[in-house]
Design an enzyme around this catalytic site. Structure first.
Site, PDB file in Angstrom:
ATOM      1  N   GLU A  62     -13.535 -43.640  -4.312  1.00  0.00           N
ATOM      2  CA  GLU A  62     -12.310 -44.436  -4.255  1.00  0.00           C
ATOM      3  C   GLU A  62     -12.549 -45.831  -3.704  1.00  0.00           C
ATOM      4  OE1 GLU A  62      -9.516 -42.363  -1.786  1.00  0.00           O
ATOM      5  OE2 GLU A  62     -10.868 -42.294  -0.086  1.00  0.00           O
ATOM      6  N   HIS A 102     -16.375 -46.241  -2.432  1.00  0.00           N
ATOM      7  CA  HIS A 102     -17.104 -45.369  -1.512  1.00  0.00           C
ATOM      8  C   HIS A 102     -16.823 -43.889  -1.778  1.00  0.00           C
ATOM      9  CE1 HIS A 102     -13.179 -46.097   0.314  1.00  0.00           C
ATOM     10  NE2 HIS A 102     -13.306 -44.902   0.892  1.00  0.00           N
ATOM     11  N   CYS A 116     -13.727 -39.966  11.060  1.00  0.00           N
ATOM     12  CA  CYS A 116     -13.364 -41.141  10.256  1.00  0.00           C
ATOM     13  C   CYS A 116     -12.083 -41.721  10.812  1.00  0.00           C
ATOM     14  CB  CYS A 116     -13.188 -40.737   8.794  1.00  0.00           C
ATOM     15  SG  CYS A 116     -12.712 -42.113   7.730  1.00  0.00           S
TER      16      CYS A 116
END
Length: 121
Positions: A62, A102, A116
């Site tokens: 994405e 990525h 994340c």
């Protein structure tokens, strides 16, 4: 509201008071997410997540406007940023700038997990 979620040391990577749920969206395979800090803590600016990819799992390939700050905690994996694919392992740190294509993937036999942090959108 300030809070602490104690880590429960076991091979499943869990935190007290934090639920896990499978990521069910197109382009994602064998992935589970734990929202460590987010709406439940009234975090105003960012969301901290632990994402675990089982063997053969991957995130979506994405591209979007927000950045990601990542630290690998568990296992080995691969990260693609634009056209470059790199191996990552525990304590490696990854910065993905906004609008960079990525994907995270796990071609290995053991689980691959990482923290994340993204901005709250």
């Amino acid at each position: 509201m300030s809070s602490i979620h104690k880590f429960s040391k076991n091979k499943n990577y869990k935190w007290e008071g934090v639920e896990s749920s499978p990521i069910e969206m197109e382009g994602v395979q064998s992935a589970v997410i734990h929202i460590l800090i987010g709406e439940n803590e009234n975090a105003p600016n960012s969301i901290m997540r632990f994402i675990q990819l089982d063997s053969g799992g991957h995130s979506r390939l994405e591209q979007h406007s927000h950045e990601h700050e990542v630290i690998i905690l568990q296992g080995k994996g691969k990260v693609q940023i634009e056209n470059e694919i790199s191996d990552v392992e525990p304590f490696d740190v990854v910065f993905i700038e906004g609008n960079a294509l990525h994907q995270f993937s796990n071609p290995y036999d053991e689980a691959f997990g990482f923290i994340c942090i993204i901005p709250k959108l």
